[in-house]
Design a protein around this motif. Structure first.
Motif, PDB file in Angstrom:
ATOM      1  N   LYS A 141     -31.576  -3.395  -9.221  1.00  0.00           N
ATOM      2  CA  LYS A 141     -31.574  -4.290  -8.060  1.00  0.00           C
ATOM      3  C   LYS A 141     -32.604  -3.752  -7.068  1.00  0.00           C
ATOM      4  CE  LYS A 141     -27.635  -1.786  -6.038  1.00  0.00           C
ATOM      5  NZ  LYS A 141     -26.239  -1.891  -5.566  1.00  0.00           N
ATOM      6  N   TYR A 180     -26.444  -9.369  -9.881  1.00  0.00           N
ATOM      7  CA  TYR A 180     -27.511  -8.800 -10.709  1.00  0.00           C
ATOM      8  C   TYR A 180     -27.014  -8.460 -12.109  1.00  0.00           C
ATOM      9  CZ  TYR A 180     -29.779  -8.075  -6.177  1.00  0.00           C
ATOM     10  OH  TYR A 180     -30.318  -8.257  -4.927  1.00  0.00           O
ATOM     11  N   ALA A 198     -30.506  -7.878 -15.548  1.00  0.00           N
ATOM     12  CA  ALA A 198     -30.565  -7.410 -14.158  1.00  0.00           C
ATOM     13  C   ALA A 198     -32.005  -7.372 -13.650  1.00  0.00           C
ATOM     14  CB  ALA A 198     -29.922  -6.024 -14.049  1.00  0.00           C
TER      15      ALA A 198
END
Length: 562
Positions: A141, A180, A198
């Protein structure tokens, strides 16, 4: 908590606090021996509760996992100090800003920039996934990606990364960041494809500025920003498919599409169909004009010969732009002749640059005409050798960075072409060198780059590869200084890149160091004329001590863990 000014283990002086978690504090520290700054994570062993023990063990597991890794986009763990009440983990201090802060301050980021970051992330994830056993990161992320001042990135926070064990039906804990993380991360076994999901959501957030944690349903990026390309939308859509089998199956495939987003669009396919129709029309027109063109053809052939010879005789002092324009025009006249292709490779070689733009420019010509090449012609083998060499030694991305695995992957098809060409019959001057490069590349393809391969490279496999490299070094003395230098560089990079894997299979440290020294001494004594060859030679000389120390460090770390 450690006090400012405290000196840990007699050399790490605490300068200031730079971060804080539930049971850990991160400080900036100065190594008083090396005069270098490190980040020091202090993990406090407080209380006796089961949760405290789990968290401490998790933080220690993160540190031990990271200690065995060595990649440009991953922070290094250099020391773990376990006192009675506190554990100190000494790691790289990463100066810069996390991408979530970049988003907060500047909003959605330009597509070209995001693709550059994504390619670096792809390479880092690929490195993790190719560990034995694979490491699944599980928390990609923007907040876990640091943007350094020079523009490169590093992945941080390996608190929930884990080694992938195929026999596990499910992870023991549900971890990750909602929005995510892929569906399977909340209900079953995660693997490399979970990290790809992700990464796709991270790219989506960076391109649109829309935080996926605040939205229940996925919306393609071009609905948020119509200015984005169709190619990047298709790439992200494939990354974030809910079913893992519909996503990219490995980071190498994703990286290829990130490098060529225009090749997967509908528009590209339409253009290809139009080109085919245009080609068919031109063939029909050529047949109709054949009878009337016989007389003119003889005169035209003479003119074409003169033009071709003039174009490939471009002055060496000309600019790269002028050279490439002339050689491309020559290829258009006689696409089956090798002279102009070889001249084009030589022009790139003279400049010492072969990046994405040169790659796209050259492959467009090569792929359009390769089916017409006479494979019994040794000049075709020479061309394949030259192309493979350029990828292996010079290929860089737009940011002038490179990853050895990417270079190997791009060089492999050209060395493979020569390896499989039974028409050469030892008539190709650089056949032994080409075969050596092929063996190196195929080793990587089999044991390092294959996402489906379950076979690990053994000590015997590495010994066999060493034999190939030693044989090539023995026989390369009659080759040009440039060919010798590039072989030295290729072996040098391989030894550095594979040091941790060779430790795992008990390859003798002295054998690796001896080979490095042999390559270094050979490269150092070569007399080279071209500027880029001198630069390559200097690069080997400059990197020798650091690469040698990295090999020694890999063996030292292994001994400490055992």
């Amino acid at each position: 908590m450690a006090k400012i000014g405290t000196i840990i283990e007699g050399k790490y002086e605490i300068l200031r606090q730079i971060g804080k978690g539930g049971m850990s504090v991160v400080y900036l520290a100065m190594d008083t021996h090396l005069n270098k700054q490190w980040a020091v994570k202090e993990i406090r062993k407080k209380g006796s509760g089961i949760n405290d023990e789990i968290i401490v063990n998790s933080l220690l597991a993160e540190a031990n996992l990271m200690k065995g890794l060595d990649h440009a986009s991953l922070p290094r763990i250099v020391d773990i100090i376990d006192n009675q009440n506190t554990i100190f983990v000494v790691m790289d201090y990463i100066e810069g800003e996390s991408l979530d802060k970049v988003l907060k301050e500047y909003g959605a980021q330009p597509e070209e920039l995001v693709i550059g970051w994504a390619k670096q992330l792809c390479d880092a994830l690929s490195y993790l996934h190719l560990q034995k056993p694979p490491i699944i990161y599980r928390d990609m992320k923007p907040a876990n990606i640091m943007l350094k001042p020079e523009g490169n990135i590093k992945i941080i926070d390996f608190g929930i990364a884990r080694e992938y064990k195929e026999q596990n039906l499910a992870d023991t804990t549900v971890l990750g960041t909602r929005g995510y993380a892929p569906p399977e991360q909340y209900s079953g076994q995660t693997d490399a494809r979970s990290d790809i999901f992700a990464l796709g959501m991270t790219m989506h957030h960076l391109l649109t500025g829309i935080d996926p944690r605040n939205h229940e349903s996925y919306v393609p990026v071009r609905q948020w920003n119509p200015e984005l390309s169709e190619g990047i939308e298709l790439i992200i859509d494939k990354c974030v498919e809910p079913a893992a089998e519909n996503r990219y199956q490995n980071c190498q495939d994703l990286l290829y599409d990130l490098e060529h987003p225009e090749l997967i669009t509908k528009g590209y396919k339409t253009r290809q169909k139009r080109k085919l129709k245009a080609f068919i029309s031109s063939v029909v027109l050529s047949v109709l004009c054949l009878c009337s063109g016989i007389f003119c053809g003889m005169a035209s052939a003479n003119i074409s010969n003169n033009n071709y010879d003039m174009l490939i005789s471009t002055s060496p002092a000309s600019s790269l732009e002028n050279k490439t324009a002339n050689y491309k025009e020559a290829i258009a006249i006689y696409p089956q002749r090798m002279d102009a292709y070889l001249k084009l490779m030589e022009a790139y070689e003279d400049e010492g640059q072969f990046g994405k733009s040169q790659n796209d420019e050259f492959l467009a010509l090569y792929n359009a005409n390769k089916d017409t090449f006479d494979t019994s012609n040794t000049e075709v083998a020479e061309l394949n050798y030259k192309i493979g060499m350029m990828y292996f030694n010079y290929y860089t991305e737009n940011d002038d960075s490179f990853y050895f695995s990417t270079r190997v992957q791009k060089a492999y098809p050209f060395f493979l072409e020569n390896h499989e060409n039974k028409n050469l019959q030892d008539t190709f001057d650089n056949q032994e060198l080409s075969e050596c490069y092929y063996q190196i590349c195929s080793f990587y393809k089999k044991y390092i780059l294959s996402s489906t391969n379950v076979e690990e490279a053994s000590r015997e496999n590495y010994q066999e590869l060493f034999g190939v490299m030693e044989s090539a070094l023995d026989s390369v003395g009659s080759a040009s200084a440039y060919d010798q230098l590039t072989l030295c560089n290729g072996i040098f990079m391989l030894l550095y890149d594979q040091r941790n894997s060779m430790v795992q299979v008990d390859m003798e440290q002295e054998k690796i160091l001896s080979m490095m020294e042999r390559v270094f001494e050979r490269a150092k004594t070569l007399t080279v004329q071209k500027e880029q060859s001198r630069n390559l030679q200097q690069e080997i000389i400059d990197n020798y001590d650091g690469y040698r120390e990295a090999v020694i460090r890999a063996y030292t770390n292994a001994e400490e863990r055992s």
